[in-house]
Design an enzyme around this catalytic site. Sequence first.
Site, PDB file in Angstrom:
ATOM      1  N   GLY A  31      80.265 -91.765  47.144  1.00 59.73           N
ATOM      2  CA  GLY A  31      78.983 -91.172  47.544  1.00 59.73           C
ATOM      3  C   GLY A  31      78.279 -92.088  48.531  1.00 59.73           C
ATOM      4  CG  LEU A  32      75.803 -90.187  51.540  1.00 53.54           C
ATOM      5  CD1 LEU A  32      74.618 -89.253  51.780  1.00 53.54           C
ATOM      6  CD2 LEU A  32      76.399 -90.649  52.877  1.00 53.54           C
ATOM      7  CE  LYS A  37      78.671 -95.878  46.331  1.00 54.64           C
ATOM      8  NZ  LYS A  37      77.474 -95.633  47.152  1.00 54.64           N
ATOM      9  CB  SER A 105      85.672 -94.556  48.859  1.00 57.76           C
ATOM     10  OG  SER A 105      84.914 -94.138  47.753  1.00 57.76           O
TER      11      SER A 105
HETATM   12  N1  LIG Z   1      77.318 -99.949  57.971  1.00 62.90           N
HETATM   13  C1  LIG Z   1      77.221 -99.765  56.646  1.00 62.90           C
HETATM   14  N2  LIG Z   1      77.511 -98.560  56.097  1.00 62.90           N
HETATM   15  C2  LIG Z   1      77.415 -98.385  54.765  1.00 62.90           C
HETATM   16  N3  LIG Z   1      77.028 -99.352  53.870  1.00 62.90           N
HETATM   17  C3  LIG Z   1      76.728-100.569  54.383  1.00 62.90           C
HETATM   18  C4  LIG Z   1      76.796-100.830  55.774  1.00 62.90           C
HETATM   19  N4  LIG Z   1      76.430-102.115  55.988  1.00 62.90           N
HETATM   20  C5  LIG Z   1      76.145-102.650  54.788  1.00 62.90           C
HETATM   21  N5  LIG Z   1      76.325-101.738  53.812  1.00 62.90           N
HETATM   22  C6  LIG Z   1      76.206-102.031  52.375  1.00 62.90           C
HETATM   23  O1  LIG Z   1      77.553-102.092  51.892  1.00 62.90           O
HETATM   24  C7  LIG Z   1      77.750-101.217  50.803  1.00 62.90           C
HETATM   25  C8  LIG Z   1      78.946-100.293  51.032  1.00 62.90           C
HETATM   26  O2  LIG Z   1      80.138-100.996  50.931  1.00 62.90           O
HETATM   27  P1  LIG Z   1      81.451-100.293  50.423  1.00 62.90           P
HETATM   28  O3  LIG Z   1      82.465-101.364  50.266  1.00 62.90           O
HETATM   29  O4  LIG Z   1      81.145 -99.451  49.236  1.00 62.90           O
HETATM   30  O5  LIG Z   1      81.797 -99.325  51.657  1.00 62.90           O
HETATM   31  S1  LIG Z   1      83.160 -98.627  52.046  1.00 62.90           S
HETATM   32  O6  LIG Z   1      83.747 -98.017  50.839  1.00 62.90           O
HETATM   33  O7  LIG Z   1      84.057 -99.632  52.625  1.00 62.90           O
HETATM   34  O8  LIG Z   1      82.791 -97.604  53.064  1.00 62.90           O
HETATM   35  C9  LIG Z   1      76.506-100.371  50.658  1.00 62.90           C
HETATM   36  O9  LIG Z   1      76.202-100.471  49.281  1.00 62.90           O
HETATM   37  P2  LIG Z   1      75.803 -99.217  48.379  1.00 62.90           P
HETATM   38  O10 LIG Z   1      74.394 -98.969  48.736  1.00 62.90           O
HETATM   39  O11 LIG Z   1      75.963 -99.742  46.987  1.00 62.90           O
HETATM   40  O12 LIG Z   1      76.713 -98.053  48.655  1.00 62.90           O
HETATM   41  C10 LIG Z   1      75.455-101.020  51.538  1.00 62.90           C
HETATM   42  O13 LIG Z   1      74.558-101.750  50.762  1.00 62.90           O
HETATM   43  N1  LIG Z   2      69.535 -89.355  38.541  1.00 67.00           N
HETATM   44  C1  LIG Z   2      69.751 -90.541  39.144  1.00 67.00           C
HETATM   45  N2  LIG Z   2      70.989 -91.096  39.085  1.00 67.00           N
HETATM   46  C2  LIG Z   2      71.233 -92.285  39.699  1.00 67.00           C
HETATM   47  N3  LIG Z   2      70.292 -93.002  40.363  1.00 67.00           N
HETATM   48  C3  LIG Z   2      69.052 -92.484  40.442  1.00 67.00           C
HETATM   49  C4  LIG Z   2      68.733 -91.232  39.834  1.00 67.00           C
HETATM   50  N4  LIG Z   2      67.434 -90.970  40.092  1.00 67.00           N
HETATM   51  C5  LIG Z   2      66.966 -91.997  40.797  1.00 67.00           C
HETATM   52  N5  LIG Z   2      67.918 -92.935  40.996  1.00 67.00           N
HETATM   53  C6  LIG Z   2      67.723 -94.198  41.724  1.00 67.00           C
HETATM   54  O1  LIG Z   2      68.487 -94.167  42.923  1.00 67.00           O
HETATM   55  C7  LIG Z   2      68.902 -95.483  43.266  1.00 67.00           C
HETATM   56  C8  LIG Z   2      70.413 -95.471  43.446  1.00 67.00           C
HETATM   57  O2  LIG Z   2      70.823 -96.738  43.871  1.00 67.00           O
HETATM   58  P1  LIG Z   2      72.267 -97.317  43.603  1.00 67.00           P
HETATM   59  O3  LIG Z   2      72.712 -97.016  42.223  1.00 67.00           O
HETATM   60  O4  LIG Z   2      72.245 -98.738  44.055  1.00 67.00           O
HETATM   61  O5  LIG Z   2      73.131 -96.415  44.614  1.00 67.00           O
HETATM   62  P2  LIG Z   2      74.524 -96.747  45.291  1.00 67.00           P
HETATM   63  O6  LIG Z   2      75.280 -97.669  44.386  1.00 67.00           O
HETATM   64  O7  LIG Z   2      75.188 -95.396  45.439  1.00 67.00           O
HETATM   65  O8  LIG Z   2      74.194 -97.365  46.609  1.00 67.00           O
HETATM   66  C9  LIG Z   2      68.464 -96.412  42.126  1.00 67.00           C
HETATM   67  O9  LIG Z   2      67.254 -97.034  42.498  1.00 67.00           O
HETATM   68  C10 LIG Z   2      68.233 -95.436  40.980  1.00 67.00           C
HETATM   69  O10 LIG Z   2      67.268 -95.900  40.046  1.00 67.00           O
END
Ligand SMILES: Nc1ncnc2c1ncn2[C@@H]1O[C@H](COP(=O)(O)OS(=O)(=O)O)[C@@H](OP(=O)(O)O)[C@H]1O
Ligand SMILES: Nc1ncnc2c1ncn2[C@@H]1O[C@H](COP(=O)(O)OP(=O)(O)O)[C@@H](O)[C@H]1O
Length: 198
Positions: A31-32, A37, A105
């Site tokens: 997911g985004l 996640k 991913s």
């Molecule tokens: N350009 C760019 N695009 C997306 N995300 C970015 C980028 N730069 C840094 N970050 C931070 O890195 C986390 C994503 O890394 P991942 O290893 O999950 O990405 S991937 O599966 O290789 O696409 C992602 O963490 P999550 O927010 O937990 O998803 C971001 O915090």
């Molecule tokens: N129903 C929900 N499920 C998961 N996260 C939620 C939900 N509602 C609000 N949130 C908030 O959204 C954010 C998600 O962040 P995070 O778990 O770090 O996302 P990711 O790992 O996909 O980047 C957290 O601050 C979390 O508290």
Amino acid sequence: MKNIIKHTYHISKEDRNRLNNHNSFVVWFTGLSGSGKSTIANQLEKKFFDMGLRTYSLDGDNIRSGLNKGLTFTEEDRTENNRRISEVAKLFIDAGIITITAFISPLKADRKHAKEIIGADNFIEVFVNTPLEVCEQRDVKGLYKKARQGEIKNFTGISSPYEKPENPHIEVKTENESIEESVERIFKVLQAKLEYNE
Ligand SMILES: Nc1ncnc2c1ncn2[C@@H]1O[C@H](COP(=O)(O)OS(=O)(=O)O)[C@@H](OP(=O)(O)O)[C@H]1O
Ligand SMILES: Nc1ncnc2c1ncn2[C@@H]1O[C@H](COP(=O)(O)OP(=O)(O)O)[C@@H](O)[C@H]1O
């Protein structure tokens, strides 16, 4: 591979699963950024752990700052990031551990490859389907703002693609359900996979 000859070990995954009295598999979150996640993965792991099951979570903290330090966010590096994660996850399930991965991913082909490496029977895909607008509004780490301002290149959803899974085992919609509800729904699907039978 040339001159690499596999050694056969006495202890198998099945032996470890029998000892633990549960199966091992991978729960692959996709997911985004900001979709939820890590939050859901964390709660799911806690639930398993509290039941006495053996678990481990792989996420950006322990992978992108260690094993995959140096990989960027180009498509090529994301593919390599996801490939290495899949190989590590495979070792973990071989070690008898329920493995939870939380990586964007974003590419279908990479998730398909992950499933091939890990094995279809051991791979459960969870799509955290939170719309970009909601993730951007949450902007947990302030990265969307930076991406919009052009300070971060190749940012998923803004300047780099996210290809939605077509047939995930589980889809959670975090704008409509609480963290607890999502965890419970995922848990119900996984429950059937947990039980180890000879
Ligand atoms: N350009 C760019 N695009 C997306 N995300 C970015 C980028 N730069 C840094 N970050 C931070 O890195 C986390 C994503 O890394 P991942 O290893 O999950 O990405 S991937 O599966 O290789 O696409 C992602 O963490 P999550 O927010 O937990 O998803 C971001 O915090
Ligand atoms: N129903 C929900 N499920 C998961 N996260 C939620 C939900 N509602 C609000 N949130 C908030 O959204 C954010 C998600 O962040 P995070 O778990 O770090 O996302 P990711 O790992 O996909 O980047 C957290 O601050 C979390 O508290």
